[in-house]
Design a protein around this motif. Structure first.
Motif, PDB file in Angstrom:
ATOM      1  N   SER A 240       5.431  -0.860   1.132  1.00  0.00           N
ATOM      2  CA  SER A 240       4.055  -0.658   0.221  1.00  0.00           C
ATOM      3  C   SER A 240       3.928  -0.250  -0.828  1.00  0.00           C
ATOM      4  O   SER A 240       3.593   1.195  -1.292  1.00  0.00           O
ATOM      5  CB  SER A 240       2.657  -1.572   1.127  1.00  0.00           C
ATOM      6  OG  SER A 240       2.949   0.093   1.754  1.00  0.00           O
ATOM      7  N   PHE A 275       5.082  -5.348   0.250  1.00  0.00           N
ATOM      8  CA  PHE A 275       4.228  -5.692  -0.108  1.00  0.00           C
ATOM      9  C   PHE A 275       3.211  -4.938  -1.332  1.00  0.00           C
ATOM     10  O   PHE A 275       2.829  -3.362  -1.144  1.00  0.00           O
ATOM     11  CB  PHE A 275       3.151  -5.377   1.314  1.00  0.00           C
ATOM     12  CG  PHE A 275       3.450  -5.856   2.459  1.00  0.00           C
ATOM     13  CD1 PHE A 275       3.509  -7.254   2.702  1.00  0.00           C
ATOM     14  CD2 PHE A 275       4.600  -5.195   2.991  1.00  0.00           C
ATOM     15  CE1 PHE A 275       3.894  -7.679   4.076  1.00  0.00           C
ATOM     16  CE2 PHE A 275       5.178  -5.674   4.665  1.00  0.00           C
ATOM     17  CZ  PHE A 275       4.599  -7.152   4.425  1.00  0.00           C
ATOM     18  N   GLU A 323       0.199  -7.132   6.053  1.00  0.00           N
ATOM     19  CA  GLU A 323       1.516  -6.519   6.427  1.00  0.00           C
ATOM     20  C   GLU A 323       1.719  -6.956   8.115  1.00  0.00           C
ATOM     21  O   GLU A 323       2.760  -7.221   8.513  1.00  0.00           O
ATOM     22  CB  GLU A 323       1.029  -4.625   6.469  1.00  0.00           C
ATOM     23  CG  GLU A 323       1.467  -4.301   5.090  1.00  0.00           C
ATOM     24  CD  GLU A 323       1.227  -2.761   4.686  1.00  0.00           C
ATOM     25  OE1 GLU A 323       1.531  -1.845   4.177  1.00  0.00           O
ATOM     26  OE2 GLU A 323       0.761  -2.687   6.536  1.00  0.00           O
TER      27      GLU A 323
END
Length: 338
Positions: A240, A275, A323
């Motif tokens: 992410s 992400f 997430e």
């Protein structure tokens, strides 16, 4: 239809495209002005397709404004004609061509232009396409939407100028990941070769796509790679990038889009997920799979879509919550494989 394309011997268009081409040509023939719309968070396929159509139809007297929901990613600056994007507004009562969009909402701020148009020509290659157009040219066997635009131009016998050939070449080059992804077919390779014969510049297009990234992109990718997570014996890889990390790197959210390809290089990996925090309550997610997990089906759980091996979504959730939710679904699928 149009004037005969000179130059090289070209392969015939897909039969399904050739069958639909006269109906789409009637839309063009009866309209002096058309509107070409890309999907939001525009990529090389949607931009290249829209620009190529505008460049091919211009010499036969058609005006084709190219509209893209802002901000338009500057990573595509090297596309011939990129400067014309959003330079003209849509004219009322003009047919709309929309490219590489699975549904009308993918047009972003241009969605009303699509939904209110009297005629919408929907050209796409996503399995998740909702067939929302008045005319739908959707072929999931195409490596890129630009392949279908190329087939149309051949079916119409329209001259394809070098700048349009370069734009179409980029649609294939980008959507196949430089001819590395599983969608790299004989048809895609043949189309790319023909486009080079028609004047596409493969050196400059590859340089623009792969060798012109700002240093901030590499700094940002380093942050992502440092924080990777490996699960299920390295078969699930995810990472992410937060807004804070983007700011520290001097990068923007759209610069993170290509970083998923770095996650998708691990031997034995089945699923890669990236992400990207786009706002306090907005997270964008890219998904790549190899063989056994359907990326489009996973994305569809959250309103997204795409292809079996490449999909995406955006969800109105903070990064950590996004997430948790997406990974719960991903882990369920990985557990079933085990």
């Amino acid at each position: 239809m149009g004037s005969q394309t000179p130059a090289a011997e070209l392969s015939p268009p897909r039969p399904e495209v050739a069958e639909l081409a006269p109906r789409i040509w009637q839309v063009i023939e009866n309209a002096p002005v058309l509107t070409a719309v890309t999907h939001k968070d525009a990529d090389g396929d949607t931009l290249g397709s829209a620009l190529a159509l505008a460049q091919a139809l211009g010499p036969i007297g058609k005006s084709v404004p190219v509209l893209s929901s802002p901000p338009v990613p500057q990573a595509w600056w090297f596309l011939p004609g990129f400067e014309r994007v959003n330079q003209q507004s849509a004219s009322p009562d003009t047919p709309v061509f929309i490219f590489d969009a699975s549904d009308a909402s993918r047009a972003g701020t241009n969605e009303p232009i699509v939904t209110q148009a009297r005629v919408v020509v929907n050209i796409d290659h996503h399995v998740s396409n909702t067939q929302f157009g008045s005319i739908n040219l959707v072929r999931t066997d195409a490596a890129s939407t630009g392949e279908l635009v190329y087939d149309l131009l051949k079916a119409w016998k329209i001259h394809i100028p070098p700048e349009a050939a370069s734009c179409l070449y980029v649609t294939i080059l980008s959507d196949t990941g430089g001819f590395r992804h599983d969608n790299t077919s004989a048809h895609a390779l043949r189309a790319a070769a023909e486009l080079v014969e028609l004047g596409a510049d493969p050196v400059m297009m590859a340089r623009g796509l792969f060798k012109s990234r700002p240093a901030s992109t590499l700094r940002m990718q380093g942050r992502i790679l440092q924080g990777l997570h490996f699960e299920f014996g390295d078969r699930l890889v995810w990472g992410s990038i937060s807004q804070a990390a983007l700011r520290d790197s001097g990068a923007t959210t759209d610069q993170a889009d290509s970083s998923i390809d770095q996650l998708n290089t691990i031997r034995g990996q089945e699923l890669a997920i990236l992400f990207k925090e786009a706002g306090p309550r907005l997270t964008k997610v890219s998904i790549r799979s190899r063989d056994q997990v359907d990326a489009a089906e996973l994305a569809a759980k959250f309103g997204g879509g795409g292809h079996r091996r490449a999909a995406g979504l955006e969800v109105a959730l903070p990064l950590k919550e996004a997430e948790a939710r997406v990974l719960t679904e991903a882990r369920q699928r990985m557990t079933r494989l085990a």
